[in-house]
Structures are given as structure tokens and as C-alpha cells.
Design a protein around this motif. Structure first.
Motif, PDB file in Angstrom:
ATOM      1  N   MET A 182      -0.118  -1.283  -7.664  1.00 50.91           N
ATOM      2  CA  MET A 182       0.946  -0.357  -7.997  1.00 50.91           C
ATOM      3  C   MET A 182       2.316  -0.731  -7.508  1.00 50.91           C
ATOM      4  SD  MET A 182      -0.953   3.122  -7.229  1.00 50.91           S
ATOM      5  CE  MET A 182      -1.428   2.629  -5.604  1.00 50.91           C
ATOM      6  N   PHE A 183       2.428  -0.821  -6.170  1.00 52.01           N
ATOM      7  CA  PHE A 183       3.759  -1.057  -5.621  1.00 52.01           C
ATOM      8  C   PHE A 183       3.959  -2.534  -5.339  1.00 52.01           C
ATOM      9  CE2 PHE A 183       5.733   2.937  -5.345  1.00 52.01           C
ATOM     10  CZ  PHE A 183       4.733   3.879  -5.135  1.00 52.01           C
TER      11      PHE A 183
ATOM     12  N   MET B 288       0.846  -1.190   0.000  1.00 49.52           N
ATOM     13  CA  MET B 288       0.000   0.000   0.000  1.00 49.52           C
ATOM     14  C   MET B 288       0.884   1.243   0.000  1.00 49.52           C
ATOM     15  SD  MET B 288      -2.923  -0.937   2.778  1.00 49.52           S
ATOM     16  CE  MET B 288      -1.819  -1.521   4.038  1.00 49.52           C
ATOM     17  N   ASN B 289       0.314   2.333  -0.467  1.00 47.06           N
ATOM     18  CA  ASN B 289       1.060   3.593  -0.480  1.00 47.06           C
ATOM     19  C   ASN B 289       1.620   3.937   0.899  1.00 47.06           C
ATOM     20  OD1 ASN B 289       0.405   3.906  -3.158  1.00 47.06           O
ATOM     21  ND2 ASN B 289      -1.288   5.307  -2.777  1.00 47.06           N
ATOM     22  N   CYS B 290       0.804   3.711   1.941  1.00 48.79           N
ATOM     23  CA  CYS B 290       1.264   4.102   3.280  1.00 48.79           C
ATOM     24  C   CYS B 290       2.450   3.249   3.732  1.00 48.79           C
ATOM     25  CB  CYS B 290       0.129   4.068   4.301  1.00 48.79           C
ATOM     26  SG  CYS B 290      -0.800   2.542   4.358  1.00 48.79           S
TER      27      CYS B 290
ATOM     28  N   LEU C 247      -7.923  -1.229  -1.673  1.00 46.24           N
ATOM     29  CA  LEU C 247      -8.816  -0.773  -0.608  1.00 46.24           C
ATOM     30  C   LEU C 247      -8.067   0.087   0.402  1.00 46.24           C
ATOM     31  CD1 LEU C 247     -10.921  -4.003  -0.005  1.00 46.24           C
ATOM     32  CD2 LEU C 247     -11.679  -1.869  -1.055  1.00 46.24           C
ATOM     33  N   GLY C 248      -6.879  -0.341   0.753  1.00 52.24           N
ATOM     34  CA  GLY C 248      -6.068   0.418   1.712  1.00 52.24           C
ATOM     35  C   GLY C 248      -5.637   1.768   1.154  1.00 52.24           C
TER      36      GLY C 248
ATOM     37  N   PHE D  29      -0.402  10.495  -1.027  1.00 52.97           N
ATOM     38  CA  PHE D  29      -1.535   9.585  -1.173  1.00 52.97           C
ATOM     39  C   PHE D  29      -1.570   8.475  -0.132  1.00 52.97           C
ATOM     40  CE2 PHE D  29      -3.680  11.311  -4.728  1.00 52.97           C
ATOM     41  CZ  PHE D  29      -2.723  11.937  -5.501  1.00 52.97           C
ATOM     42  N   SER D  30      -1.002   8.715   1.013  1.00 51.63           N
ATOM     43  CA  SER D  30      -1.129   7.759   2.117  1.00 51.63           C
ATOM     44  C   SER D  30      -2.264   8.208   3.011  1.00 51.63           C
ATOM     45  CB  SER D  30       0.140   7.722   2.959  1.00 51.63           C
ATOM     46  OG  SER D  30       1.191   7.179   2.245  1.00 51.63           O
ATOM     47  N   ARG D  31      -3.229   7.314   3.234  1.00 50.59           N
ATOM     48  CA  ARG D  31      -4.326   7.695   4.104  1.00 50.59           C
ATOM     49  C   ARG D  31      -3.958   7.535   5.570  1.00 50.59           C
ATOM     50  NH1 ARG D  31      -6.562   9.235  -0.394  1.00 50.59           N
ATOM     51  NH2 ARG D  31      -8.630   8.519  -0.913  1.00 50.59           N
ATOM     52  N   TYR D  32      -2.983   6.719   5.838  1.00 51.65           N
ATOM     53  CA  TYR D  32      -2.555   6.460   7.211  1.00 51.65           C
ATOM     54  C   TYR D  32      -1.079   6.812   7.335  1.00 51.65           C
ATOM     55  CZ  TYR D  32      -6.793   3.683   6.944  1.00 51.65           C
ATOM     56  OH  TYR D  32      -8.074   3.267   6.733  1.00 51.65           O
TER      57      TYR D  32
END
Lengths: 138, 198
Positions: B19-20, A25-27, A94-95, A65-68
Motif C-alpha cells: 500500500m504505502f 507499514m501502516n504503523c 505481515l506487519g 489500522f496500525s497494530r503498533y
């Protein structure tokens, strides 16, 4: 390894080695890249000089773009989503997007409905509620 | 000191749709003969530095996407001497993060250029994410110095606006070593969203 193969080095060769890939996830990526960046800051004057353009752009992106943000929260998000028998990519989308309603979640990841698992609306709603609780207490 | 570099790279791709990616790779790092005399700590360091350099220089591949960062060095195998040069080849297994876009994926990006027929978005390391005006059906183009698109509900697509979109196609540009993507707003819950800025 023949000499000839080595000369074609720049080329990618798809082959034998086992590749274990996981989706992030991005976070999660944000924590990884920020940590690396901090390490560089400690050992040099200008960390931006030492990182690739790809690193820099990716860091900018995941920070935005990290929600957390909190590492514990990030870990909890994965733990919670992992309970719902999701595929790796479903978990990450989803995350990343944090849908607020069941409808939105299904629009973002249609496969959570079509996979034939026990993913009824109630389960999805509970999952979204759990996620939003983490956000509240972050 | 200049380290000679030749890379060979085996992988088996696991298809995934996000993506990652966290990948485990096995590369050969070549260390020039003159660097082998300095003792094992310096050697390990030379190998790591060379690996990081190669990783950054590689930038992106069609299969794994953009090479973002090395996370862990798992194993450095025994060196093998290359007959003619005296250099030594070290097989290295490491973990790294890469970035790739997939068809059908929904994600978010930021508009950086507005043109008459569409807008360009930035998404991760990818600069050329294109949203055609044909894929944002209700939006009309408003020309000017700060041109933008807008629909009847006053939803605006302008520079620096965050957009949620679906990827409808990707293209690997071999010469530039980069990906381009075509995206669309056709679908529920897609379009401009309030920027999730900190």
C-alpha cells in the motif's frame, strides 16, 4: 529541456531518473503523518485546513489500522521481520495484518511459502511469536 | 505572491505489492522572477512551499498512487533561467509517501455504503472500493434503513464494519484523478473482522 517539453508539463513522463521505492507499514506511516500533523498544529490554528484530503484520509486510516503505536515497537517490528529474508511487500503485509497462526500468515502472503527460501513453518511461527511479544510489551 | 508552476517529473517505477510506498522523486519547481530577489532563505522557503503545494495539488498519479506526504527534501539544484519569462527552474529531489492498491494484495477497509448488489468500502484515501455480492458468496442482503449483509454464521457486513479483503482489480480514473478497486472475500481468513480501534 526544450520549450515544447516544458509546455506539456502536467503530463507524467516516465523516464530516466532513478526511483528508490520502499514499502511502508501502516504503523510507520502513522508515525510520519502524526508527526507532520503536530508540526502543523504548532505553527497554525487550523492544521486541517493545510493538509490535503489525501493526507487527512490516509492519517485517519493508518491511525485506525496500525497494530503498533509506540515508535520503538514500530522499529522493532521492522527489525524482526527484516531478519527473515522477506521481500519488502511481504514484510509490510505481515506487519499490517499481524496474522496469529502460520496458516493465516501463509494465506495473507502466499509467497512466503513458495519462494524457495528457508521459510519452513517453524521459522514462520517463530517470527509470529516475536511479533506478538512486541505487542505484549508495547 | 503567486508562484508560476510548471512541473516535470521523471521516475522509474519499481514494482511492489503493497500500500504505502516511500518514493524518491525529482521535480522541477519554477519560481517566478519577482520571488528571486528576497534572499536565499526566503527562496528556499518559497521552493519548499511551492513543492508542498504542487505535491498536494497533484493528488494522485496512475503509477505512484495517491500523494500522501513529503517526508524529506534531499536536494535543491541550481536554478536555470527560462529564456522568455525570466522565471527560474529549480530541480528538486525529495522523498514522499504515496498510497497504491495492487491486485492480489490483502488489506482491510471500512464499509461506508450498503447497496443491494454489494458494498462500498473506504481504504486509505480510496472511497470507491467495491465488494460485489457475488464476491461474498455466503452473505445475503437484508434490506431496510440500515441494510446489511449477513451469512449463516451471523457474520454481518454493515456500515462501519471493518472487512479484510483481497484486491482483484484496480482502475485508474484519469478525469477524477482517483483509483477504484474491486475486491473479494474469496479466500481464507477474509471477511468482517473486529475493528482494531484504539
Amino acid at each position: 529541456m526544450s520549450g515544447e517539453e516544458e509546455e506539456n508539463a502536467a503530463e507524467l513522463k516516465i523516464g530516466d531518473e532513478f526511483l528508490k521505492a520502499k514499502c511502508l507499514m501502516n504503523c510507520e506511516v502513522s508515525l510520519i503523518l502524526e508527526h507532520k500533523y503536530e508540526q502543523l498544529q504548532q505553527s497554525s490554528d487550523d492544521p486541517m485546513n493545510q493538509v490535503s484530503q489525501v493526507f487527512e484520509k490516509s492519517l485517519q486510516y493508518v491511525k485506525r489500522f496500525s497494530r503498533y503505536k509506540n515508535p520503538d515497537a514500530v522499529r522493532q517490528v521492522r527489525e524482526i521481520l527484516a531478519r527473515y529474508q522477506l521481500a519488502e511487500f511481504e514484510l509490510c503485509v505481515l506487519g499490517n495484518l499481524c496474522p496469529e497462526t502460520v496458516e493465516e500468515a501463509i494465506a495473507m502472503v502466499p509467497s512466503i511459502k513458495t519462494r524457495g527460501r528457508a521459510q519452513d513453518d517453524e521459522a514462520i511461527e517463530k517470527m509470529l511469536n516475536d511479533l506478538s511479544l512486541i505487542k505484549k510489551f508495547e | 505572491m503567486f508562484l508560476l508552476l510548471v512541473l516535470r517529473y521523471y521516475l522509474e517505477e519499481v514494482a511492489s505489492l503493497t500500500m504505502f510506498l516511500k518514493v524518491q522523486l525529482s521535480w522541477n519547481v519554477i519560481i517566478a522572477a519577482e520571488n528571486l530577489q528576497q534572499g536565499s532563505l526566503m527562496l528556499q522557503r518559497a521552493i519548499l512551499i511551492r513543492l508542498l503545494g504542487d505535491f498536494a495539488a497533484k493528488r494522485a498519479t496512475k503509477d505512484l498512487g495517491y500523494f500522501t506526504a513529503v517526508t524529506t527534501l534531499d536536494k535543491v539544484g541550481e536554478g536555470k533561467v527560462r529564456q522568455h519569462t525570466g522565471d527560474v527552474l529549480f530541480p528538486v529531489v525529495f522523498n514522499g509517501v504515496t498510497f497504491k492498491l495492487f491486485k492480489g494484495e490483502i488489506l482491510e477497509g471500512v464499509v461506508h455504503k450498503v447497496l443491494k448488489h454489494g458494498v462500498f468500502l473506504r481504504c486509505g484515501p480510496i472511497e470507491h472500493v467495491y465488494l460485489s455480492n457475488m464476491k461474498m458468496a455466503d452473505y445475503r442482503y437484508f434490506p431496510g434503513e440500515n441494510a446489511y449483509f449477513m451469512n449463516e454464521k451471523a457474520s454481518k457486513i454493515a456500515k462501519d464494519v471493518t472487512i479484510r479483503f483481497v484486491v482483484i482489480g484496480t482502475k485508474w480514473m484519469e478525469a477524477e484523478r482517483e483509483f477504484q478497486a474491486l475486491v473479494s472475500l474469496e479466500g481464507d481468513y477474509l471477511g468482517p473482522i473486529a475493528s482494531p480501534d484504539i
